[in-house]
Scaffold this motif. Structure first.
Motif, PDB file in Angstrom:
ATOM      1  N   ALA A 159      39.742  33.041  42.668  1.00  0.00           N
ATOM      2  CA  ALA A 159      40.764  32.008  42.801  1.00  0.00           C
ATOM      3  C   ALA A 159      41.822  32.182  41.712  1.00  0.00           C
ATOM      4  N   ARG A 160      41.349  32.492  40.498  1.00  0.00           N
ATOM      5  CA  ARG A 160      42.279  32.637  39.384  1.00  0.00           C
ATOM      6  C   ARG A 160      43.198  33.853  39.586  1.00  0.00           C
ATOM      7  N   GLN A 161      42.632  34.900  40.235  1.00  0.00           N
ATOM      8  CA  GLN A 161      43.380  36.143  40.397  1.00  0.00           C
ATOM      9  C   GLN A 161      44.104  36.222  41.748  1.00  0.00           C
TER      10      GLN A 161
ATOM     11  N   TYR B  48      47.551  37.897  42.047  1.00  0.00           N
ATOM     12  CA  TYR B  48      47.474  39.335  41.778  1.00  0.00           C
ATOM     13  C   TYR B  48      46.884  40.070  42.981  1.00  0.00           C
ATOM     14  N   ILE B  49      45.786  39.512  43.534  1.00  0.00           N
ATOM     15  CA  ILE B  49      45.127  40.158  44.670  1.00  0.00           C
ATOM     16  C   ILE B  49      46.040  40.173  45.889  1.00  0.00           C
ATOM     17  N   LEU B  50      46.767  39.074  46.107  1.00  0.00           N
ATOM     18  CA  LEU B  50      47.695  39.006  47.233  1.00  0.00           C
ATOM     19  C   LEU B  50      48.769  40.083  47.109  1.00  0.00           C
TER      20      LEU B  50
ATOM     21  N   ALA C 195      35.025  42.157  46.884  1.00  0.00           N
ATOM     22  CA  ALA C 195      36.220  41.560  47.481  1.00  0.00           C
ATOM     23  C   ALA C 195      37.122  42.657  48.052  1.00  0.00           C
ATOM     24  N   GLY C 196      37.271  43.768  47.302  1.00  0.00           N
ATOM     25  CA  GLY C 196      38.128  44.860  47.756  1.00  0.00           C
ATOM     26  C   GLY C 196      37.615  45.500  49.029  1.00  0.00           C
TER      27      GLY C 196
END
Lengths: 216, 238
Positions: A7-9, A12-14, A183-184
């Motif tokens: 959630a915090r990242q 960045y992930i998007l 996640a990746g």
């Protein structure tokens, strides 16, 4: 899985997912546009068929990491330029689709071509309005393979430091942290599935005459 | 790059190019042999009994979408704590290589067995061949071109992925790429890339030639089959 970290990242992930889509989809579209005329040429002229299909097959054997590294020297770009990835994957897509386009054109029944000719379709008109549309299902099958493998190949570029979903893998490895890796992998699978779905949807819209059965 | 390749000091020694090449080939062949040992019997069984092909086809497609790098890193992190030595990197890498190499061999083996001309099988049965003899003396020889093309795409996949595995400390030619990147030594990276590409091309051409030699000349419809066969197992780079 550490969902709090995710959630915090999320921003960045998007961003990584956005880059991944650009790096995987651009070569897919460019590859199709380049493969169509080459495939047509290989289909029409028997003499060039073997050299074109052979070259395509050989291009496909070059490992992607090697291609990503060698392209800067050929293109005069820098090693971290995303353009290298786009060009490399376009090369693969063309290599895959040239054969597919030839097969697609060869799959058009002779009677269909004769009927089209009898109705007055000639040359380019016949190619664009009859042969190409009838060959769409075969081309679409090739596009699905190319799309899925592009998504997986883009992630290899992370080893060179080009940001996309694969960056989560290298990050997870350096931090010894499972969350970004899992996640990746899930993001890559979902992206491949979505691209595959989009191609199937477009194919169905372009070929309304085919029976509406769910394949694969 | 040329400078790197022509410097004799880079070829010899423990980290020399010859050593890396030997390591690359060693890992690749171990993975290929294990993959063949799993995939060929299973493929023969599925092709012969015609059971479970949809399951396998679906699995093979799903594996294509799995990102190699992610899978490799995940395996290393899960498995490496159980091994103390260098095996901590070698074992997970070999598992991933085998996992990626099995589907092409499996699909081409069962597709090859199922594509064998039914009249040839009937003729063999009519001559009194027992099922095992039909399989070994008729179906397998007829399916050889397809099986070999599956092995060919698997080997290329293995050679490519072994390069990537250098990132998680595996040896082989990928070392030049990964170490070169770490040291910002483009010459070393490019040399590694050229060598890996050359290795893949040599195997592609070599196995292509071998396929032509091994396949029974009695399969005279080869030219017709050749085009159909290639579309069955589309090799995918890694």
């Amino acid at each position: 899985m550490n969902f709090e970290w995710l959630a915090r990242q999320s921003d960045y992930i998007l961003g990584l997912v956005g880059w991944h889509i650009v790096l995987a989809v651009t070569p897919l579209i460019l590859g199709l546009l380049i493969a169509l005329p080459i495939g047509l040429l290989a289909h029409r002229k028997r003499i060039v068929y073997t050299p074109i299909i052979g070259t395509a097959g050989l291009l496909y054997t070059v490992p992607s990491l090697a291609l990503f590294v060698l392209l800067p020297q050929v293109l005069g770009t820098r090693i971290l330029d995303p353009l290298n990835i786009i060009v490399a994957l376009t090369v693969y897509t063309v290599a895959l689709l040239v054969r597919v386009v030839t097969d697609a054109l060869a799959s058009v029944p002779e009677e269909t071509i004769q009927a089209a000719t009898a109705m007055g379709y000639r040359g380019w008109q016949r190619f664009l309005l009859v042969e190409l549309p009838v060959g769409i299902p075969v081309i679409s099958a090739g596009m699905r393979v190319a799309a899925v493998s592009n998504v997986s190949l883009v992630s290899i570029a992370a080893l060179l430091g080009i940001p996309q979903i694969g960056s989560l893998f290298t990050q997870g490895f350096q931090l010894r942290f499972y969350t970004p890796i899992i996640a990746g992998i899930i993001l890559c699978l979902v992206l491949a599935l979505v691209l595959d779905g989009i191609i199937m949807f477009i194919t169905r819209r372009l070929t309304p005459w085919t029976p509406k059965v769910v394949t694969s | 790059m040329i400078d790197y390749l022509t410097d004799p000091a880079h070829w010899t020694g423990k980290d020399g190019i010859w050593m890396l090449l030997a390591e690359h080939l060693l890992y690749s062949f171990i993975a290929l042999i294990v993959a063949c040992a799993i995939a060929i019997p299973l493929g023969l069984y599925i092709g012969y009994t015609r059971k479970g092909q949809f399951l396998v086809a679906g699995l093979a497609n799903a594996l294509r979408a799995l990102p190699t790098v992610g899978l490799l890193i995940l395996m290393v992190m899960i498995i490496s704590p159980f091994f103390a030595s260098r095996l901590a990197f070698v074992i997970p890498s070999l598992i991933v290589l085998v996992l990626l190499a099995v589907p092409p061999i499996l699909t081409s083996t069962y597709a090859g067995i199922m594509a064998v001309d039914a009249s040839a099988v009937d003729a063999a049965k009519g001559m009194g061949f027992r099922p095992m003899r039909v399989l070994t003396q008729v179906q397998i020889p007829c399916a050889t071109p397809l099986i070999l093309s599956g092995i060919r795409s698997s080997l290329l996949q293995i050679i490519s992925t072994a390069t990537v595995a250098a990132y998680i400390s595996l040896g082989g030619l990928g070392r030049l790429l990964i170490d070169g990147r770490a040291q910002n030594d483009y010459g070393q990276m490019a040399a590694g890339a050229v060598l890996v590409a050359a290795l893949a091309l040599v195997f592609e051409l070599g196995l292509g030639y071998l396929t032509k030699r091994v396949v029974s000349p009695g399969l005279s419809r080869r030219t017709v089959k050749e085009r159909r066969r290639e579309t069955v197992g589309v090799p995918v780079p890694a």
